[in-house]
Structure formats: structure tokens, C-alpha cells
Design an enzyme around this catalytic site. Structure first.
Site, PDB file in Angstrom:
ATOM      1  N   LYS A 117      22.231 -87.778  14.229  1.00  0.00           N
ATOM      2  CA  LYS A 117      23.229 -86.863  14.796  1.00  0.00           C
ATOM      3  C   LYS A 117      22.701 -86.043  15.954  1.00  0.00           C
ATOM      4  CE  LYS A 117      26.352 -86.483  10.990  1.00  0.00           C
ATOM      5  NZ  LYS A 117      27.278 -85.628  10.276  1.00  0.00           N
ATOM      6  N   GLU A 201      25.056 -74.957  14.394  1.00  0.00           N
ATOM      7  CA  GLU A 201      26.012 -74.940  15.494  1.00  0.00           C
ATOM      8  C   GLU A 201      27.166 -73.999  15.171  1.00  0.00           C
ATOM      9  OE1 GLU A 201      26.821 -79.169  15.687  1.00  0.00           O
ATOM     10  OE2 GLU A 201      28.545 -78.947  14.373  1.00  0.00           O
ATOM     11  N   HIS A 236      35.619 -83.619   1.850  1.00  0.00           N
ATOM     12  CA  HIS A 236      35.178 -84.234   3.107  1.00  0.00           C
ATOM     13  C   HIS A 236      35.464 -85.726   3.179  1.00  0.00           C
ATOM     14  CE1 HIS A 236      33.259 -80.503   4.325  1.00  0.00           C
ATOM     15  NE2 HIS A 236      32.812 -80.423   3.085  1.00  0.00           N
ATOM     16  N   ARG A 293      31.292 -98.891  12.510  1.00  0.00           N
ATOM     17  CA  ARG A 293      31.770 -99.891  11.556  1.00  0.00           C
ATOM     18  C   ARG A 293      33.272-100.051  11.741  1.00  0.00           C
ATOM     19  NH1 ARG A 293      31.178 -94.877   8.601  1.00  0.00           N
ATOM     20  NH2 ARG A 293      33.257 -94.084   8.217  1.00  0.00           N
TER      21      ARG A 293
END
Lengths: 500, 168
Positions: A117, A201, A236, A293
Site C-alpha cells: 500500500k 493518514e 469492511h 483480480r
């Protein structure tokens, strides 16, 4: 050169989806199964099937050497990983490359880049794609975290560098909580991913999750196939997706689509990929990550664009050019997908494996069911609880919601607890029908989403009537219905076959 | 005819009485008129207070799975003995059970261990989700019925605590 045989390294509905694409391309499909999946539905769609190991996923669907070995023995030229399992595993992609097998997906290098990431954020920022303000590198000491938090302003979020699925994430609202949250995030990241690295962040308060589908071939041609909105999530995990998103206008859609293409190009990513963005309340968008994917929710894109994404994946992997220009790709109508899970929404969405005693799938205009189950099958406890996906298409959003609602009513899965009723309730909420929702939708609409009380007495009466019926007490009611112990043929009396 | 049925932890008493053109059903203060009954395989249809209802059902011993108008229900038959609230310490207070079948991945306690309420006694994993089973009360581990790595069914006692009354 088009492949003659593809091994599908997956199970359930996605294995069937891929097998269908293979059939239409004249490619033989090789299916694999673990011990518990010996009678799984996906095997009925394959030209050939091979056992790849014991039931735990590590022993079978995640076992790289077994999968590669079976592909070699079966004579496959390529492997389609589907989603989950080995789909985004760069070691697996590399193992395929080294064994002379084509991995139907990006190269192992591109996979490794988008899987990290922090590295992918840094890369996309170079081409001017906005990212959420925050750290460029993994944070080391707490003063660095503190400084950055002050700069971007609270609330902030601490995230695991190798993370996903909400693990290792901590929302921090004041400086007081910061240090403890970093430590907790590191502990969770270490146990979940074996790597304690975390970064910080800005926390986006009411984000909408909007992703763009992109295709890129080995000749440098790239096209996006518009967005999917996936803000309806529990733990999530997406449960409802739709396209187009009610949050975008044409200008924003075009800007995000162009940004998504830039991300895919700078990562030298090939095949189908999805670029995920967060959209804030002021309609600023930020790059989140690339999903390398075919996605669970790919069918809604297929419904509105008419492009078969799995077919495109196979063709791109075989070296073909994308035969689509950006201008030729249009969004037509509206599509919604609902994911059917073996889980109990009335008990924290706890998974509920077990035997399917009765199954009735909906059908009708604009209705598509991508299913991996059958009546009588025992849903095993070893894998993801997804059973199937219900996808609807209609000329506009209002009709699509109505269609989804009614199709969910026609969808009956008995014997295991499932979320069909819950999905139908989502369709009926005012926030969803207005298109006014964000990723907190499930938590904030708990009351409207709880099981309605109105029909419980009717169900109890039905159960009592069925119990009475079983005991042999006659429950006939007025003689309109005749109890049959004979077949209609017997009642017809003497009959014979006509000669002509 | 009387039926005791449990739905979402609530027990309901349903009385059915045959009438000349159907049934009368009574649940608490509510009374319903049932007519036009049709039962075949997984389907039961009837009119209740004139309104036509179509219900799909399937049965697994005492558990009935039913679907009506887009909602799925699980209804269990309650045995007469169970419905009287007589036992002082309910069964579940003395043991931990998993709500879902799955793999017993962790068993951090041993027989004889003293445990505090809320302490994790076992972790069961199913469908990529781990569920921590916590002690319902303070107590001593009396019996462990499984080993790590074994498959457990839903509602099977995994760890049992010594009976409260024996200790006193």
C-alpha cells in the site's frame, strides 16, 4: 495463441463463472477441489477435475505447489485464480511464470507493487493522482506520527502497511489517544499479517467507496469500464454494489476514470484491475488501492457495459489486444448486485455453514444469478461464506431497486441461516432508495435493518399447521383441495399409446 | 392443539382449533381465522384473516426453516419440559459452546484452571472468521471435550465449568 486448457484455481460461483467463459471460448476447463469439496457444485461445470489437497485452504486452494503440479499434470497452459485464495499472491504468479504457465492476471512484479500500500501510494502520486494526505513511508517513532497528525488534522487513521479487511486500523480523534492506537495497530498488524508496520493518514469521515474497472493489454491499450459503488459494507466487506453511482456526475466520473487509467499505466499493470477510491463529502476523491483480480462485483459492470470481463481477462492473458475503444464503452441502465452469504444478520453476521434443504433461485427479465450451491449440499465451514450473487439490471435505478427487492423475495434458501431478508431490507431503506449513503450505512441504520415483527404470527401459525399435518390430523379446510394418494396417471384409468 | 415454538429466543404458544371452514389460531391475545389451506412438499399456502400467504418451509428435526415475503425465519419446537423455567442455573452457564460449527483453533485453558468471567476459553474458526468463546462466569475448568485442531459442531459443549452448587 488462445489457450486450449485452463486450470481454474478456485471454487464456488467464481469457478463456475470462469468455466462458462472458457466454454464460450472453446477452451477446456480444469476444476480443482479439496477433500470437503468433493461434491461441490463448481465441479459439474468442468471438463476435467483434480483433487488438490485436504479441506483446510492452506492444504488445497492456497497450496501453490499442489496447484502448479496439478496444472502440469492436467496439461493446462494457463491458470485463472478467480478472487481470494491465490488471486493476488505474487509468489504464486511468479511460480506460474517459472513453470511456463500463464497466470491470468497481472505480472508478479505489478502484483507485488500494487500489493504494497505504501509503495503504490507513492507511485500513483507521481502521476498526479490524489491520495489521502498522510505518511509516505511506514512510521517509526511516535514524534513522526504526532507531527503528521497535526499537519493533516484530526481525526486520523492508523493503518497496517500490509493490511486489508480493517485489520490493524485505528481511528484516532485526539492526540491523547495517538500513542496507544499506534501500539494497538502494530500488535494487530503483526498477528494478522506477520508485519507490524503501520502508517498514518487523514481519516475521511463519511466516505463513499467508489472503484473503477480498468482493462489493459500487453500492447499498452487501456480502457476503463466506469465505476462501481460499494459503500454498503459490513465488517469492511461489501454486500451490495451498484453502478452507476448516485454520487457521481459526468465530469467527476470522467476525471476519476482517467485517474484510474493513470494508476494502471504507471504500475505497468496488465489484465483486469480495479482502482479503488474514497470520495469525501465535498466530492474530493482519493486513491485507495488496486484490486488485482476479477472482483466479486464484476457482473454489474458487465450488465451496464455489455463487456464480458472474464472473457477479456483470458483474451488479454493470451496476448490479444483489447478490441474496445474508450469512446465505444457506454453505461446503459442500472445494475445492482447483492451478495448472498451463509451468515446470521440477527447474530453479528456469524457464519452459518450447514445443509441446504431447499433452494429456489429467482428468474425473470434482467435477473442474473451467479451461484455456487445446490439443494442438498452441505456448505462447508472452511471457506468464505459467500453462497451466490444476485445481479439485476433495469433501465434506471428506481426500477433496478424494485427488481432487486422482488428477486430477493423470490430467492429462498432453507436449512442454513442467510442474509437474504437483510439484503431485501436494505433495498427498502430511505437512505438507500435516495442514494444517500456512505460506508457507515450498516451501523447507522441498525433499527431500520432489524427483522420486521409484522409477519411473525403468520409464520408461527404456519409452523403449527405443519405440525398438525404431520401428526396426521386432517387439516383440510373446506374441501377445495383433494388429498391424493394416487398419481394422476392412475386416476386417468385405462390408456394406451397412439401409434402415429 | 397446542404448539410451543421458539423464534429468536422468544417462546410463543400457538393454539389451533378446528372450525367448520378452516381453523382458528390463537397466539396470546391475537386470534386469527385460517382458511384455504394447501400443503405440498416445501410449500404451505393459506388465507389468514382473508389475506393469502405463501410460505416455503423445510424441516431438520425440531427446527423449521421458513420463508415468507422475503424474510427467512428459523422456528424451533420447544418441548414441554423446556418451557417451564425450573432449573436454577441454566445449562449454558456451566459451559461454553460455539454458535457455529467450525475448527477449534485455540484452547488456552486446561482442566483445573481457575478462570474469570469473560476470559477466553476457546477460539473457533469458520468461514474465515474467528469467534472467541468467553467464560460466562468465574469458575474452575472441569472438563474439556475437544482438542485443538478438531472440528466442533454448533451448540456442543467445548469447555465445561465445575457446577456452582457443588463448590458451595
Amino acid at each position: 495463441m488462445m489457450f486450449k486448457k485452463i486450470l481454474i484455481a478456485n471454487r464456488g460461483e467464481i469457478a463456475i463463472r470462469i468455466a462458462r467463459a472458457c466454454r464460450e471460448l472453446g477452451i477446456r476447463a480444469v476444476g480443482v477441489y479439496s477433500t470437503v469439496d468433493e461434491n461441490a457444485h463448481h465441479l459439474r461445470y468442468m471438463d476435467d477435475t483434480h483433487w488438490i489437497g485436504d479441506s483446510p485452504p492452506q492444504a488445497s486452494y492456497l497450496n501453490i505447489s499442489n496447484v502448479i503440479d496439478v496444472a502440469g499434470r492436467a496439461g493446462a497452459q494457463a491458470i485463472h485464480p478467480g478472487y481470494g485464495f491465490l488471486a493476488e499472491n505474487s509468489d504464486f504468479a511468479k511460480a506460474c511464470e517459472e513453470s511456463g504457465l500463464v497466470f491470468i492476471g497481472p505480472s508478479s512484479n505489478a502484483l507485488a507493487l500494487v500489493g504494497d500500500k505504501v509503495a503504490s501510494r507513492n507511485t500513483v502520486q507521481k502521476v498526479g493522482v490524489p491520495i489521502i494526505p498522510g505518511m509516505r513511508t511506514v512510521g517509526k517513532d511516535s514524534s513522526g506520527f504526532k507531527k503528521m497528525a497535526k499537519k493533516v488534522g484530526y481525526p486520523v487513521i492508523v493503518k497496517a502497511s500490509m493490511g486489508g479487511g480493517g485489520k490493524g486500523m485505528r481511528i484516532v480523534r485526539t492526540e491523547k489517544e495517538l500513542e496507544a492506537s499506534i501500539a494497538a495497530g502494530q500488535r494487530e498488524a503483526k498477528s494478522a499479517f506477520g508485519d507490524a508496520s503501520v502508517y498514518l493518514e487523514k481519516y475521511i469521515e463519511k466516505p463513499r467507496h467508489i472503484e473503477f474497472q480498468v482493462l489493459r493489454d500487453h500492447h499498452g491499450n487501456v480502457a476503463h469500464l466506469f465505476e462501481r459503488e460499494c459503500s454498503i459494507q459490513r465488517r469492511h466487506q461489501k454486500i451490495i454494489e451498484e453502478t452507476p453511482s448516485a454520487a457521481l456526475d459526468d465530469e467527476l466520473r470522467m476525471n476519476m476514470g482517467e485517474a484510474a487509467k493513470k494508476v494502471i499505466e504507471i504500475a505497468e499493470y496488465t489484465n483486469a484491475g480495479t482502482v479503488e477510491f474514497l470520495l469525501d463529502e465535498n466530492r474530493n476523491f482519493y486513491f485507495l488501492e488496486v484490486n488485482a483480480r476479477v472482483q466479486v462485483e464484476h457482473p454489474i459492470t458487465e450488465m451496464v457495459t455489455g463487456v464480458d470481463l472474464v472473457r477479456q481477462q483470458i483474451r488479454i492473458a493470451a496476448g490479444d489486444k483489447i478490441n474496445l475503444s474508450q469512446a465505444s464503452i457506454k453505461q446503459r441502465g442500472h445494475a445492482i448486485e447483492a451478495r448472498i452469504y451463509a451468515e446470521d444478520p440477527e447474530n453479528n453476521f456469524l457464519p452459518c455453514p450447514g445443509r441446504i434443504l431447499y433452494l429456489n433461485e429467482p428468474s425473470g427479465p434482467g435477473i442474473r444469478v451467479d451461484s455456487g450451491i445446490y439443494q442438498g449440499w452441505d456448505v462447508p465451514p472452511h471457506y468464505d461464506p459467500i453462497l451466490s450473487k444476485l445481479i439485476v439490471w433495469a433501465e434506471n435505478r428506481d426500477v433496478a431497486i424494485e427488481r432487486m427487492s422482488n428477486a430477493l423475495k423470490d430467492y429462498i434458501v432453507l436449512g442454513i441461516k442467510n442474509n437474504l431478508g437483510y439484503l431485501k431490507r436494505i433495498m427498502g431503506t430511505s437512505k438507500f432508495t435516495k442514494g444517500d449513503y456512505d460506508t457507515h450505512f450498516i451501523d447507522e441504520n441498525e433499527e431500520e435493518l432489524s427483522i420486521p415483527k409484522e409477519n411473525i404470527h403468520v409464520v408461527l401459525v404456519a409452523a403449527a399447521l405443519l405440525a398438525a399435518e404431520k401428526k396426521g390430523v386432517s387439516v383440510e379446510s373446506g374441501g377445495t383441495q383433494v388429498r391424493r394418494d394416487t398419481t394422476p396417471w392412475q386416476e386417468l384409468g385405462h390408456w394406451e399409446i397412439c401409434e402415429d | 392443539m397446542e404448539n410451543r415454538l421458539r423464534h429468536l429466543n422468544e417462546i410463543h404458544l400457538i393454539k389451533l382449533a378446528k372450525e367448520k371452514d378452516g381453523y382458528k389460531a390463537i397466539i396470546g391475545d391475537a386470534e386469527y381465522k385460517v382458511s384455504d389451506l394447501f400443503v405440498k412438499e416445501n410449500l404451505i399456502c393459506f388465507r389468514i384473516d382473508g389475506e393469502l400467504r405463501v410460505i416455503y418451509h423445510a424441516q431438520d428435526s425440531g427446527t423449521r426453516y421458513m420463508a415468507l415475503a422475503g424474510e427467512h425465519y428459523v422456528v424451533e419446537t420447544v418441548k414441554a419440559r423446556e418451557s417451564g423455567a425450573k432449573s436454577t442455573v441454566p445449562q449454558e452457564e456451566n459451559s461454553v459452546t460455539s454458535q457455529m460449527p467450525g475448527l477449534l483453533v485455540k484452547l488456552p485453558v486446561a482442566v483445573g484452571d481457575k478462570v474469570k468471567a469473560g476470559e477466553t476459553l476457546a477460539i473457533v474458526e469458520a468461514m474465515k472468521m474467528q469467534n472467541e468463546l468467553r467464560a460466562p462466569r468465574d469458575g474452575t475448568v472441569e472438563k474439556i471435550n475437544f482438542q485443538e485442531g478438531e472440528q466442533v459442531d454448533a451448540l456442543q459443549a467445548i469447555v465445561e465449568l465445575a457446577d456452582l452448587h457443588e463448590k458451595q
